[in-house]
Design a protein around this motif. Sequence first.
Motif, mmCIF file in Angstrom:
data_model
loop_
_atom_site.group_PDB
_atom_site.id
_atom_site.type_symbol
_atom_site.label_atom_id
_atom_site.label_comp_id
_atom_site.label_asym_id
_atom_site.label_seq_id
_atom_site.Cartn_x
_atom_site.Cartn_y
_atom_site.Cartn_z
ATOM 1 N N ARG B 235 0.830 -1.205 0.000
ATOM 2 C CA ARG B 235 0.000 0.000 0.000
ATOM 3 C C ARG B 235 0.867 1.259 0.000
ATOM 4 N N VAL B 236 1.902 1.241 0.803
ATOM 5 C CA VAL B 236 2.804 2.396 0.818
ATOM 6 C C VAL B 236 3.379 2.613 -0.584
ATOM 7 N N TYR B 237 3.737 1.511 -1.228
ATOM 8 C CA TYR B 237 4.290 1.616 -2.585
ATOM 9 C C TYR B 237 3.234 2.060 -3.600
ATOM 10 N N ASN B 238 2.068 1.449 -3.546
ATOM 11 C CA ASN B 238 1.040 1.760 -4.539
ATOM 12 C C ASN B 238 0.639 3.232 -4.486
ATOM 13 N N LEU B 239 0.605 3.788 -3.283
ATOM 14 C CA LEU B 239 0.187 5.183 -3.144
ATOM 15 C C LEU B 239 1.321 6.160 -3.407
ATOM 16 N N ASN B 240 2.545 5.751 -3.101
ATOM 17 C CA ASN B 240 3.639 6.719 -3.122
ATOM 18 C C ASN B 240 4.726 6.476 -4.157
ATOM 19 N N GLY B 241 4.727 5.301 -4.756
ATOM 20 C CA GLY B 241 5.732 5.024 -5.767
ATOM 21 C C GLY B 241 5.573 5.985 -6.935
ATOM 22 N N ARG B 242 6.666 6.305 -7.585
ATOM 23 C CA ARG B 242 6.583 7.301 -8.651
ATOM 24 C C ARG B 242 5.925 6.744 -9.901
ATOM 25 N N ARG B 243 5.061 7.527 -10.480
ATOM 26 C CA ARG B 243 4.392 7.123 -11.705
ATOM 27 C C ARG B 243 4.702 8.092 -12.839
ATOM 28 N N ASP B 244 5.560 9.068 -12.560
ATOM 29 C CA ASP B 244 5.845 10.078 -13.579
ATOM 30 C C ASP B 244 6.965 9.639 -14.502
ATOM 31 N N ASN B 245 7.736 8.654 -14.080
ATOM 32 C CA ASN B 245 8.906 8.265 -14.856
ATOM 33 C C ASN B 245 9.110 6.763 -14.684
ATOM 34 N N LYS B 246 8.954 6.074 -15.792
ATOM 35 C CA LYS B 246 9.031 4.616 -15.803
ATOM 36 C C LYS B 246 10.326 4.097 -15.169
ATOM 37 N N TYR B 247 11.394 4.866 -15.331
ATOM 38 C CA TYR B 247 12.682 4.396 -14.823
ATOM 39 C C TYR B 247 12.872 4.679 -13.338
ATOM 40 N N LYS B 248 11.906 5.402 -12.766
ATOM 41 C CA LYS B 248 12.018 5.688 -11.334
ATOM 42 C C LYS B 248 10.848 5.096 -10.579
ATOM 43 N N ALA B 249 10.152 4.172 -11.201
ATOM 44 C CA ALA B 249 8.884 3.729 -10.642
ATOM 45 C C ALA B 249 8.992 2.485 -9.757
ATOM 46 N N ARG B 250 10.127 1.813 -9.800
ATOM 47 C CA ARG B 250 10.240 0.613 -8.950
ATOM 48 C C ARG B 250 10.317 1.010 -7.484
ATOM 49 N N ILE B 251 10.006 0.080 -6.617
ATOM 50 C CA ILE B 251 9.983 0.395 -5.191
ATOM 51 C C ILE B 251 11.373 0.750 -4.675
ATOM 52 N N LYS B 252 12.406 0.259 -5.342
ATOM 53 C CA LYS B 252 13.760 0.576 -4.878
ATOM 54 C C LYS B 252 14.001 2.087 -4.869
ATOM 55 N N ILE B 253 13.411 2.785 -5.865
ATOM 56 C CA ILE B 253 13.601 4.241 -5.927
ATOM 57 C C ILE B 253 12.869 4.919 -4.766
ATOM 58 N N LEU B 254 11.670 4.430 -4.467
ATOM 59 C CA LEU B 254 10.929 4.989 -3.337
ATOM 60 C C LEU B 254 11.721 4.791 -2.039
ATOM 61 N N VAL B 255 12.217 3.590 -1.843
ATOM 62 C CA VAL B 255 13.004 3.313 -0.637
ATOM 63 C C VAL B 255 14.232 4.219 -0.607
ATOM 64 N N HIS B 256 14.841 4.356 -1.769
ATOM 65 C CA HIS B 256 16.043 5.177 -1.856
ATOM 66 C C HIS B 256 15.735 6.653 -1.599
ATOM 67 N N GLU B 257 14.667 7.160 -2.221
ATOM 68 C CA GLU B 257 14.357 8.584 -2.083
ATOM 69 C C GLU B 257 13.893 8.944 -0.677
ATOM 70 N N LEU B 258 13.115 8.035 -0.071
ATOM 71 C CA LEU B 258 12.662 8.306 1.301
ATOM 72 C C LEU B 258 13.757 8.002 2.316
ATOM 73 N N GLY B 259 14.648 7.122 1.958
ATOM 74 C CA GLY B 259 15.600 6.566 2.923
ATOM 75 C C GLY B 259 14.966 5.336 3.558
ATOM 76 N N ALA B 260 15.772 4.330 3.811
ATOM 77 C CA ALA B 260 15.238 3.060 4.312
ATOM 78 C C ALA B 260 14.508 3.258 5.641
ATOM 79 N N GLU B 261 15.023 4.167 6.446
ATOM 80 C CA GLU B 261 14.442 4.363 7.773
ATOM 81 C C GLU B 261 13.028 4.933 7.683
ATOM 82 N N GLU B 262 12.888 5.990 6.877
ATOM 83 C CA GLU B 262 11.580 6.623 6.719
ATOM 84 C C GLU B 262 10.608 5.664 6.027
#
Lengths: 172, 551
Positions: B235-262
Amino acid sequence: MPLIRDGKIVEDSWVLLDDEAELPAKGDVILSLNRLKKDADTIQTRGGRTGVILENDVDEEDLAAYLPQIDLVALTFPAFTDGRAYSQARQLRTKLGFKGELRATGNVLADQATFLCRVGFDSFEVDNGQSIDVWNKALRSMSVAYQRGYDGEQATRDSNPSSQGKAQPTLA
Amino acid sequence: MYRYDEFDATFVSERVVQFRDQVERRVKGELSEEQFRPLRLMNGLYLQLHAYMLRVAVPYGTLNSRQMHKLAFIADKFDRGYGHFTTRQNIQYNWPKLPDVPAILDNLAEVEMHAIQTSGNCIRNVTADQWSGVAADEVEDPRPYAELMRQWSSLHPEFSFLPRKFKIAVTGDEADRAVIAYHDIGLRLKKNSAGDIGFEIFVGGGMGRTPMIAARVREWLPKSELLGYLEAVMRVYNLNGRRDNKYKARIKILVHELGAEEFTRQVEEEYARLDVPQGLPSDQELERIAAYFAPPAYEDLAENDADHTQHLVDNKEFAEWVERNVAPHKVTGYAIVNISLKPVGGVPGDATSGQMRAIADLAQKMSLDEIRVTHEQNLVLPNVRKHDLFAVWQELKEHKLADANLGLATDIISCPGLDYCGLATARSIPISQDISNRLGDIKRQRDIGDLKIKISGCINACGHHHAGHIGILGLEKRGVEYYQITLGGSGDENAAVGQIIGPGFSSETVTDAVETIVDTYVDLRQNGETFLEAYRRVGAEPFKEAVYATH
Ligand code: SF4
């Protein structure tokens, strides 16, 4: 735009109100979240129901305070493949306990019907020439589903409270 | 292994009917290609360079002989007599015709198989350790949970239109043969300090243009709560993962951009809010699934078999195959047989229908009816009595399936590349064939020892090149293919991303470069250290010097 509810095309009593437009004294209106917040007091005194349309990036918690006054929430599908509104719908139904009409708008296809119903949508603005028959056929295409705790017409396998009372296929 | 009951059978057959209808509407023009695309992808159907490609799910890589026979039948009837086993533990057919696809799906449904969610931006077929349930040192068999996740993720009402594809891998062993660190979610069964078994959870690993090793978000989760926790992550991924850029849309980018802790904080917050029990299967349901994975009817055998021991002494070729391709089994007197689909100079992962049938028959007669597909594009007969090893080997040899190169230089992973794939920037199969021929001498391979060479035909990294001890990435500049080499990658429990050593090589020189790297290792290794150990000791420098001095 054709509106589907309960498997039928129905008359839509709701009007989407532009943010600049004046709030009519009567009739059912759908407002943006900002407008809703701004006019929260006036809304209570007008005749007619109030709905709100949410963008995909708003936190539905933002809406929590206004929910008691709301009869309809519309969620948008900017593209058929953009699935954020599924999670928003789920949050509204489970976390916030919203019981009113939950409407899918935007790029809504019959091929999403089962998914939409299971997360809690109950009305659908369809703007793509797909007939009501296609819609209803799609809706009936799957009689079973694996996920527990999601509502919908399909049976889930186990006897969890959420699926009790629904048809259970006999197990081999 | 898992068997469909009426519920599963209904699910799959209704799904086929649904897709047949979608195909018909597409053919009639009622669905545009744009609308049809995500629908066909969710049924495993790609449009490739020359034709459609159908990717069939092999859930957590497990097959029985009936299913393998059916795969052979489909290869003959609807394709060109072969299939391609992939790094996703699936099988791909490269030449099906669109109108035939529903019929292929019908055939698959007959043997409890499907192509659901082998592509598209949804939760893909769950992969697992190919030795699950039989590995000698396993903590617990992960297959019941893999099956649970297969069911849970199938047409999930909330998580079927994600920002991007989503891959989950699970292992029940300390040693990681499922590459969990490179998955969107990696799961490992382990004991906590109280001795209870639960899941250690990693999120945000991935390959592609931004390779990342997954971050640990949970040290230990009670096994029974797995689906609840997955729901929170999704759910965190579905709501917050990036959809503007196909190359930044995997969950790894979300984890990376937020930081693993956040990211972890958000997941835990969501998890705390969930009515977890509501979404969990009942204990009976868990037991029902687990019962299918109860150990098969193993015989009571002695540790050693006299005939087998004799064959080892008498036949050096057999002994060498056993040494490389046979692994210890949980149960006394049994062994795990790994079948290499990497003949020297061959196409990695390809099997002819004849080979599939031979393997199916062997499984039925001598492996308690089980076959596994590995992410390294090989096959496994997981339950062979030591007594039968010689007979199995002879039969495999007959069908050119007895290459004793498991884990050696020619056990190369390669994606289909420009020979098939519409996204490719370069050929990968011919390069792997070239390297395989060059290093093919089995004496030399045995001397080189453990070495993982992995090749991708574009930045999408389906050939796992980031995780290769030697990784090769095919790229293209002004219409000319060239190949970048990375060193030191690893996909096991000490996962690492390979580092680029310098400018790329042409298709004519890349094999020379690889050979130079291998020879450099052979010269500098100490006390029997493997390629990876040597690399970790000396770093990239000696290899760079050797490669760029001579080229
Ligand atoms: S890595 Fe690229 S070329 Fe290879 S299969 Fe994947 S997308 Fe195709």
